[in-house]
Write an enzyme that holds these catalytic residues in place. Sequence first.
Site, PDB file in Angstrom:
ATOM      1  N   GLU A 133      50.495 -12.933 -42.429  1.00 47.35           N
ATOM      2  CA  GLU A 133      51.346 -12.228 -41.192  1.00 47.35           C
ATOM      3  C   GLU A 133      52.902 -13.010 -41.285  1.00 47.35           C
ATOM      4  O   GLU A 133      53.827 -12.067 -40.692  1.00 47.35           O
ATOM      5  CB  GLU A 133      50.615 -12.306 -40.017  1.00 47.35           C
ATOM      6  CG  GLU A 133      49.199 -11.686 -40.128  1.00 47.35           C
ATOM      7  CD  GLU A 133      47.987 -12.410 -40.375  1.00 47.35           C
ATOM      8  OE1 GLU A 133      48.227 -13.324 -41.124  1.00 47.35           O
ATOM      9  OE2 GLU A 133      46.989 -11.980 -40.091  1.00 47.35           O
ATOM     10  N   ALA A 138      45.326  -5.778 -42.117  1.00 47.85           N
ATOM     11  CA  ALA A 138      45.405  -4.566 -41.039  1.00 47.85           C
ATOM     12  C   ALA A 138      46.535  -3.907 -41.820  1.00 47.85           C
ATOM     13  O   ALA A 138      47.227  -4.142 -42.598  1.00 47.85           O
ATOM     14  CB  ALA A 138      46.107  -5.117 -39.785  1.00 47.85           C
ATOM     15  N   GLU A 196      40.547 -12.554 -41.548  1.00 48.08           N
ATOM     16  CA  GLU A 196      39.592 -12.794 -40.260  1.00 48.08           C
ATOM     17  C   GLU A 196      38.294 -11.824 -40.274  1.00 48.08           C
ATOM     18  O   GLU A 196      37.411 -12.428 -39.801  1.00 48.08           O
ATOM     19  CB  GLU A 196      40.798 -11.961 -39.017  1.00 48.08           C
ATOM     20  CG  GLU A 196      41.934 -12.892 -39.016  1.00 48.08           C
ATOM     21  CD  GLU A 196      43.093 -12.406 -38.298  1.00 48.08           C
ATOM     22  OE1 GLU A 196      43.441 -11.076 -38.575  1.00 48.08           O
ATOM     23  OE2 GLU A 196      43.699 -13.110 -37.511  1.00 48.08           O
ATOM     24  N   GLY A 200      44.023  -9.617 -41.713  1.00 50.87           N
ATOM     25  CA  GLY A 200      42.972  -9.143 -40.790  1.00 50.87           C
ATOM     26  C   GLY A 200      41.785  -9.171 -41.944  1.00 50.87           C
ATOM     27  O   GLY A 200      40.608  -9.181 -41.417  1.00 50.87           O
TER      28      GLY A 200
HETATM   29  N1  CO8 Z   1      48.754  -2.119 -45.414  1.00 54.72           N
HETATM   30  C1  CO8 Z   1      49.132  -1.169 -45.791  1.00 54.72           C
HETATM   31  N2  CO8 Z   1      49.295  -0.998 -47.089  1.00 54.72           N
HETATM   32  C2  CO8 Z   1      49.209  -2.031 -47.742  1.00 54.72           C
HETATM   33  C3  CO8 Z   1      48.467  -3.402 -47.354  1.00 54.72           C
HETATM   34  C4  CO8 Z   1      48.478  -3.495 -46.044  1.00 54.72           C
HETATM   35  N3  CO8 Z   1      48.061  -4.422 -45.586  1.00 54.72           N
HETATM   36  N4  CO8 Z   1      48.313  -4.085 -48.532  1.00 54.72           N
HETATM   37  C5  CO8 Z   1      48.573  -3.297 -49.680  1.00 54.72           C
HETATM   38  N5  CO8 Z   1      48.882  -2.074 -49.113  1.00 54.72           N
HETATM   39  C6  CO8 Z   1      49.408  -0.994 -50.010  1.00 54.72           C
HETATM   40  C7  CO8 Z   1      50.736  -1.215 -50.841  1.00 54.72           C
HETATM   41  O1  CO8 Z   1      51.879  -0.724 -49.857  1.00 54.72           O
HETATM   42  C8  CO8 Z   1      50.621  -0.389 -51.829  1.00 54.72           C
HETATM   43  O2  CO8 Z   1      50.878   0.998 -51.758  1.00 54.72           O
HETATM   44  P1  CO8 Z   1      51.745   1.816 -52.696  1.00 54.72           P
HETATM   45  O3  CO8 Z   1      51.078   1.989 -53.877  1.00 54.72           O
HETATM   46  O4  CO8 Z   1      51.825   3.469 -51.842  1.00 54.72           O
HETATM   47  O5  CO8 Z   1      53.009   1.304 -52.810  1.00 54.72           O
HETATM   48  C9  CO8 Z   1      49.338  -0.455 -52.314  1.00 54.72           C
HETATM   49  O6  CO8 Z   1      48.351  -1.099 -51.312  1.00 54.72           O
HETATM   50  C10 CO8 Z   1      49.033  -1.596 -53.351  1.00 54.72           C
HETATM   51  O7  CO8 Z   1      49.884  -2.681 -53.080  1.00 54.72           O
HETATM   52  P2  CO8 Z   1      50.792  -3.349 -54.203  1.00 54.72           P
HETATM   53  O8  CO8 Z   1      51.301  -2.564 -54.878  1.00 54.72           O
HETATM   54  O9  CO8 Z   1      51.791  -4.315 -53.139  1.00 54.72           O
HETATM   55  O10 CO8 Z   1      49.831  -4.372 -55.001  1.00 54.72           O
HETATM   56  P3  CO8 Z   1      50.241  -5.819 -55.467  1.00 54.72           P
HETATM   57  O11 CO8 Z   1      49.081  -6.129 -56.665  1.00 54.72           O
HETATM   58  O12 CO8 Z   1      51.657  -5.874 -56.092  1.00 54.72           O
HETATM   59  O13 CO8 Z   1      50.343  -6.959 -54.114  1.00 54.72           O
HETATM   60  C11 CO8 Z   1      49.459  -7.807 -52.057  1.00 54.72           C
HETATM   61  C12 CO8 Z   1      49.093  -7.037 -53.457  1.00 54.72           C
HETATM   62  C13 CO8 Z   1      49.837  -9.111 -52.460  1.00 54.72           C
HETATM   63  C14 CO8 Z   1      48.066  -7.725 -51.451  1.00 54.72           C
HETATM   64  C15 CO8 Z   1      50.346  -6.881 -51.373  1.00 54.72           C
HETATM   65  O14 CO8 Z   1      50.054  -5.535 -51.277  1.00 54.72           O
HETATM   66  C16 CO8 Z   1      50.601  -7.461 -49.785  1.00 54.72           C
HETATM   67  O15 CO8 Z   1      51.155  -8.451 -49.718  1.00 54.72           O
HETATM   68  N6  CO8 Z   1      49.895  -6.805 -48.868  1.00 54.72           N
HETATM   69  C17 CO8 Z   1      50.168  -7.068 -47.756  1.00 54.72           C
HETATM   70  C18 CO8 Z   1      49.284  -8.392 -47.036  1.00 54.72           C
HETATM   71  C19 CO8 Z   1      49.623  -8.509 -45.779  1.00 54.72           C
HETATM   72  O16 CO8 Z   1      50.664  -8.807 -45.401  1.00 54.72           O
HETATM   73  N7  CO8 Z   1      48.431  -8.489 -45.003  1.00 54.72           N
HETATM   74  C20 CO8 Z   1      48.865  -8.767 -43.776  1.00 54.72           C
HETATM   75  C21 CO8 Z   1      48.878  -7.358 -42.669  1.00 54.72           C
HETATM   76  S1  CO8 Z   1      49.025  -7.875 -41.055  1.00 54.72           S
HETATM   77  C22 CO8 Z   1      47.395  -8.449 -40.604  1.00 54.72           C
HETATM   78  O17 CO8 Z   1      46.655  -8.080 -41.157  1.00 54.72           O
HETATM   79  C23 CO8 Z   1      47.497  -8.509 -39.016  1.00 54.72           C
HETATM   80  C24 CO8 Z   1      45.922  -8.703 -38.450  1.00 54.72           C
HETATM   81  C25 CO8 Z   1      45.977  -8.664 -36.863  1.00 54.72           C
HETATM   82  C26 CO8 Z   1      44.754  -8.339 -36.442  1.00 54.72           C
HETATM   83  C27 CO8 Z   1      44.099  -6.978 -36.763  1.00 54.72           C
HETATM   84  C28 CO8 Z   1      44.404  -5.759 -36.177  1.00 54.72           C
HETATM   85  C29 CO8 Z   1      43.971  -4.407 -36.547  1.00 54.72           C
END
Ligand code: CO8
Length: 258
Positions: A132, A66, A112, A109
Amino acid sequence: MSEPSHLLTEVDRHVAVIRINRPKVLNALNLELMQDLAALMEQYDADDSIRVILLAGSQRAWAAGADISDMATATRADMESRDQFAQWNRIKAIRKPIVAAVSGFALGGGCELMMHCDVVVCSENAKIGQPEINIGVMPGAGGTQRLTRAVGKAVAMDIVLSGRFLSAKEAMIFGLVSRVVPKEHWFDEAMNVAQTIATKAPISLRHAKESVLNADEIPLNDALGRERELFYMLFDTEDQSEGMSAFLEKRRPSFTGK
Ligand code: CO8
């Protein structure tokens, strides 16, 4: 409906392809995207020329979860009034087969959403998880329930409590994905699977999907009873007669969905 740019669509024979397209945020799922995704899927579900939906991300990311920037300052009341899960329920109600073409990150998400799909074709480079816990929350769109039913308690606890990412190979061993394919061919292999499914009898596909999903939802005896009913009902279809006649006549069946 005008085509939203965060979802790209094309139709290839009887397969409707939807590609999630938010590359700058690794296909993070925001509310608007989920609303449009549910609406598109409903549109294809109602369209007799479409037999299978193929949902894909990009090579780098299926969906990294998400959109965290949408939730970072939200209160409980904000989250409840957005009622994001209504969109997920709409996807759960789609009756046509959904094939997932998964490459790269399928997290939170994103994992999921993958578990809402019926057949998951997964690139060998995929990283799958429910991270998460790393950002102070927990899965909310089925990540503690569908995941546990798929992989069992011990593995689900590991994934949900440690936030670690599974490799494609682990995901396959744990029963979370259907096939693992070489990374260069992730999309083409998923399309092949979707096209193969699209050659089958549409009503059989619908009944079979319903029946498999019942395994997670209703007690065994009731689910067996429902399976029997769904099986009998197929003998009222032209496609049953066509399928069996074609077999006996040693030719390919031509299914019409009737
Ligand atoms: N949301 C918003 N932005 C994101 C997300 C995300 N989930 N994932 C990545 N991005 C963005 C980063 O902020 C970054 O943006 P910017 O270039 O502006 O800094 C860009 O994407 C590229 O990401 P990274 O630089 O971090 O890339 P890496 O290769 O270093 O890392 C990862 C990749 C490991 C995937 C890392 O981005 C990461 O950990 N992302 C978050 C993953 C996460 O925590 N997901 C769970 C989110 S919570 C959730 O899903 C709850 C679901 C609930 C039900 C659904 C309700 C709608």
